[in-house]
Design a protein around this motif. Structure first.
Motif, PDB file in Angstrom:
ATOM      1  N   LEU A 169       4.795   8.576   5.474  1.00 41.02           N
ATOM      2  CA  LEU A 169       4.931   7.351   4.690  1.00 41.02           C
ATOM      3  C   LEU A 169       5.508   6.225   5.541  1.00 41.02           C
ATOM      4  O   LEU A 169       5.087   5.075   5.440  1.00 41.02           O
ATOM      5  CB  LEU A 169       5.811   7.579   3.456  1.00 41.02           C
ATOM      6  N   GLN A 170       6.472   6.556   6.394  1.00 42.37           N
ATOM      7  CA  GLN A 170       7.043   5.570   7.305  1.00 42.37           C
ATOM      8  C   GLN A 170       5.969   5.012   8.227  1.00 42.37           C
ATOM      9  O   GLN A 170       5.876   3.804   8.433  1.00 42.37           O
ATOM     10  CB  GLN A 170       8.128   6.209   8.176  1.00 42.37           C
ATOM     11  N   ILE A 171       5.156   5.889   8.800  1.00 40.80           N
ATOM     12  CA  ILE A 171       4.119   5.482   9.745  1.00 40.80           C
ATOM     13  C   ILE A 171       3.078   4.616   9.048  1.00 40.80           C
ATOM     14  O   ILE A 171       2.731   3.536   9.523  1.00 40.80           O
ATOM     15  CB  ILE A 171       3.459   6.713  10.395  1.00 40.80           C
ATOM     16  N   TRP A 172       2.558   5.072   7.934  1.00 36.78           N
ATOM     17  CA  TRP A 172       1.498   4.353   7.237  1.00 36.78           C
ATOM     18  C   TRP A 172       1.945   2.976   6.783  1.00 36.78           C
ATOM     19  O   TRP A 172       1.147   2.055   6.688  1.00 36.78           O
ATOM     20  CB  TRP A 172       1.017   5.123   6.025  1.00 36.78           C
ATOM     21  N   ASN A 173       3.230   2.829   6.462  1.00 35.92           N
ATOM     22  CA  ASN A 173       3.725   1.595   5.875  1.00 35.92           C
ATOM     23  C   ASN A 173       4.613   0.773   6.800  1.00 35.92           C
ATOM     24  O   ASN A 173       5.210  -0.202   6.364  1.00 35.92           O
ATOM     25  CB  ASN A 173       4.464   1.916   4.573  1.00 35.92           C
ATOM     26  N   ASN A 174       4.702   1.188   8.069  1.00 38.89           N
ATOM     27  CA  ASN A 174       5.497   0.460   9.056  1.00 38.89           C
ATOM     28  C   ASN A 174       6.918   0.230   8.542  1.00 38.89           C
ATOM     29  O   ASN A 174       7.411  -0.896   8.498  1.00 38.89           O
ATOM     30  CB  ASN A 174       4.822  -0.858   9.433  1.00 38.89           C
ATOM     31  N   ILE A 175       7.571   1.315   8.130  1.00 36.84           N
ATOM     32  CA  ILE A 175       8.930   1.260   7.607  1.00 36.84           C
ATOM     33  C   ILE A 175       9.876   1.778   8.683  1.00 36.84           C
ATOM     34  O   ILE A 175       9.900   2.970   8.971  1.00 36.84           O
ATOM     35  CB  ILE A 175       9.070   2.128   6.326  1.00 36.84           C
ATOM     36  N   PRO A 176      10.660   0.884   9.310  1.00 32.37           N
ATOM     37  CA  PRO A 176      11.553   1.336  10.376  1.00 32.37           C
ATOM     38  C   PRO A 176      12.694   2.212   9.867  1.00 32.37           C
ATOM     39  O   PRO A 176      13.090   3.163  10.527  1.00 32.37           O
ATOM     40  CB  PRO A 176      12.082   0.043  10.996  1.00 32.37           C
ATOM     41  N   ASN A 177      13.230   1.901   8.699  1.00 35.61           N
ATOM     42  CA  ASN A 177      14.343   2.665   8.138  1.00 35.61           C
ATOM     43  C   ASN A 177      13.909   3.261   6.801  1.00 35.61           C
ATOM     44  O   ASN A 177      13.753   2.529   5.819  1.00 35.61           O
ATOM     45  CB  ASN A 177      15.561   1.754   7.948  1.00 35.61           C
ATOM     46  N   SER A 237      -0.489  -9.704   1.929  1.00 33.33           N
ATOM     47  CA  SER A 237       0.855  -9.701   2.506  1.00 33.33           C
ATOM     48  C   SER A 237       0.820  -9.646   4.036  1.00 33.33           C
ATOM     49  O   SER A 237       1.866  -9.578   4.667  1.00 33.33           O
ATOM     50  CB  SER A 237       1.660  -8.516   1.963  1.00 33.33           C
ATOM     51  N   VAL A 238      -0.366  -9.689   4.629  1.00 33.71           N
ATOM     52  CA  VAL A 238      -0.577  -9.626   6.081  1.00 33.71           C
ATOM     53  C   VAL A 238       0.144  -8.404   6.655  1.00 33.71           C
ATOM     54  O   VAL A 238       1.082  -8.521   7.438  1.00 33.71           O
ATOM     55  CB  VAL A 238      -0.124 -10.930   6.786  1.00 33.71           C
ATOM     56  N   PRO A 239      -0.311  -7.211   6.248  1.00 32.28           N
ATOM     57  CA  PRO A 239       0.363  -5.990   6.695  1.00 32.28           C
ATOM     58  C   PRO A 239       0.251  -5.758   8.197  1.00 32.28           C
ATOM     59  O   PRO A 239      -0.683  -6.225   8.840  1.00 32.28           O
ATOM     60  CB  PRO A 239      -0.370  -4.891   5.923  1.00 32.28           C
ATOM     61  N   ASN A 240       1.226  -5.051   8.713  1.00 33.13           N
ATOM     62  CA  ASN A 240       1.250  -4.604  10.100  1.00 33.13           C
ATOM     63  C   ASN A 240       1.399  -3.091  10.003  1.00 33.13           C
ATOM     64  O   ASN A 240       2.496  -2.598   9.775  1.00 33.13           O
ATOM     65  CB  ASN A 240       2.424  -5.250  10.831  1.00 33.13           C
ATOM     66  N   SER A 241       0.290  -2.372  10.140  1.00 30.01           N
ATOM     67  CA  SER A 241       0.286  -0.947   9.816  1.00 30.01           C
ATOM     68  C   SER A 241      -0.778  -0.202  10.615  1.00 30.01           C
ATOM     69  O   SER A 241      -1.843  -0.759  10.910  1.00 30.01           O
ATOM     70  CB  SER A 241      -0.006  -0.789   8.323  1.00 30.01           C
ATOM     71  N   PRO A 242      -0.505   1.066  10.936  1.00 29.81           N
ATOM     72  CA  PRO A 242      -1.540   1.892  11.575  1.00 29.81           C
ATOM     73  C   PRO A 242      -2.787   2.043  10.702  1.00 29.81           C
ATOM     74  O   PRO A 242      -3.859   2.338  11.210  1.00 29.81           O
ATOM     75  CB  PRO A 242      -0.855   3.243  11.783  1.00 29.81           C
ATOM     76  N   VAL A 243      -2.651   1.817   9.406  1.00 35.37           N
ATOM     77  CA  VAL A 243      -3.804   1.881   8.510  1.00 35.37           C
ATOM     78  C   VAL A 243      -4.828   0.818   8.919  1.00 35.37           C
ATOM     79  O   VAL A 243      -6.038   1.064   8.904  1.00 35.37           O
ATOM     80  CB  VAL A 243      -3.371   1.697   7.039  1.00 35.37           C
ATOM     81  N   ILE A 244      -4.347  -0.351   9.328  1.00 37.93           N
ATOM     82  CA  ILE A 244      -5.242  -1.431   9.753  1.00 37.93           C
ATOM     83  C   ILE A 244      -6.003  -1.025  11.015  1.00 37.93           C
ATOM     84  O   ILE A 244      -7.191  -1.297  11.157  1.00 37.93           O
ATOM     85  CB  ILE A 244      -4.451  -2.737   9.980  1.00 37.93           C
ATOM     86  N   LYS A 302     -15.972   3.292   0.247  1.00 37.83           N
ATOM     87  CA  LYS A 302     -17.173   3.642   1.017  1.00 37.83           C
ATOM     88  C   LYS A 302     -16.898   3.693   2.516  1.00 37.83           C
ATOM     89  O   LYS A 302     -17.574   4.406   3.250  1.00 37.83           O
ATOM     90  CB  LYS A 302     -18.300   2.653   0.724  1.00 37.83           C
ATOM     91  N   LEU A 303     -15.901   2.941   2.988  1.00 35.38           N
ATOM     92  CA  LEU A 303     -15.571   2.936   4.413  1.00 35.38           C
ATOM     93  C   LEU A 303     -14.895   4.243   4.832  1.00 35.38           C
ATOM     94  O   LEU A 303     -15.059   4.693   5.950  1.00 35.38           O
ATOM     95  CB  LEU A 303     -14.679   1.732   4.753  1.00 35.38           C
ATOM     96  N   ARG A 304     -14.149   4.874   3.939  1.00 32.90           N
ATOM     97  CA  ARG A 304     -13.463   6.153   4.196  1.00 32.90           C
ATOM     98  C   ARG A 304     -12.570   6.062   5.447  1.00 32.90           C
ATOM     99  O   ARG A 304     -12.837   6.678   6.468  1.00 32.90           O
ATOM    100  CB  ARG A 304     -14.457   7.294   4.328  1.00 32.90           C
ATOM    101  N   VAL A 305     -11.510   5.293   5.298  1.00 30.77           N
ATOM    102  CA  VAL A 305     -10.553   5.107   6.392  1.00 30.77           C
ATOM    103  C   VAL A 305      -9.684   6.368   6.494  1.00 30.77           C
ATOM    104  O   VAL A 305      -9.001   6.730   5.546  1.00 30.77           O
ATOM    105  CB  VAL A 305      -9.664   3.872   6.134  1.00 30.77           C
ATOM    106  N   PRO A 306      -9.688   7.023   7.648  1.00 32.13           N
ATOM    107  CA  PRO A 306      -8.882   8.229   7.797  1.00 32.13           C
ATOM    108  C   PRO A 306      -7.386   7.916   7.791  1.00 32.13           C
ATOM    109  O   PRO A 306      -6.959   6.853   8.221  1.00 32.13           O
ATOM    110  CB  PRO A 306      -9.275   8.792   9.159  1.00 32.13           C
ATOM    111  N   VAL A 307      -6.628   8.855   7.318  1.00 29.65           N
ATOM    112  CA  VAL A 307      -5.175   8.727   7.324  1.00 29.65           C
ATOM    113  C   VAL A 307      -4.695   8.747   8.774  1.00 29.65           C
ATOM    114  O   VAL A 307      -5.084   9.619   9.539  1.00 29.65           O
ATOM    115  CB  VAL A 307      -4.528   9.888   6.523  1.00 29.65           C
ATOM    116  N   PRO A 308      -3.867   7.760   9.152  1.00 27.82           N
ATOM    117  CA  PRO A 308      -3.330   7.771  10.526  1.00 27.82           C
ATOM    118  C   PRO A 308      -2.444   8.995  10.740  1.00 27.82           C
ATOM    119  O   PRO A 308      -1.777   9.441   9.832  1.00 27.82           O
ATOM    120  CB  PRO A 308      -2.489   6.497  10.605  1.00 27.82           C
TER     121      PRO A 308
END
Length: 120
Positions: free
Chosen positions: A4-12, A44-51, A110-116
């Motif tokens: 969850l931290q990785i996917w959402n760029n949560i440092p703490n 929200s202009v996310p910064n995430s490995p999901v992108i 339809k794009l089926r983005v894999p989980v980072p």
């Protein structure tokens, strides 16, 4: 918790804001795909490995507006991601406002983005 931290760029992991939208995984047969995070998440202009994973999938689908191909895919949502996603929407047959580069549930699914994965 670490994913969850990785996917959402949560440092703490002890600090999550009220109203913060989180990307969580769900299972699709034997593979994991990122569920649609909602249009608000992209606004929200996310910064995430999901992108980054989304960018790789767009390139796989021939929808590449990144300045340096896959090397140009960064984790922050920007105009290159939006232009590539608009190309994907047009490939699916969407037109007008439905092909504006902002992901919607149908095109995202339809794009089926894999989980980072951590470290990858």
């Amino acid at each position: 918790m670490k994913q969850l931290q990785i996917w959402n760029n949560i440092p703490n992991p002890n600090i999550i804001r009220v109203g913060q939208r989180l990307v969580v995984a769900k299972h699709h047969s034997s593979e994991n795909y990122v569920p649609f995070p909602g249009k608000e998440w992209f606004a929200s202009v996310p910064n995430s490995p999901v992108i980054v994973m989304m960018g790789y999938r767009l390139v796989d689908e021939g929808c590449d507006c990144y300045p340096d191909g896959v090397e140009g895919i960064g984790p922050r949502w920007d105009e290159h991601h939006r232009d590539s996603y608009a190309m994907w929407q047009r490939k699916l047959g969407f037109t007008g406002a439905d092909a504006n580069g902002v992901p919607g549930r149908v095109s995202w699914d339809k794009l089926r983005v894999p989980v980072p994965v951590e470290g990858g």
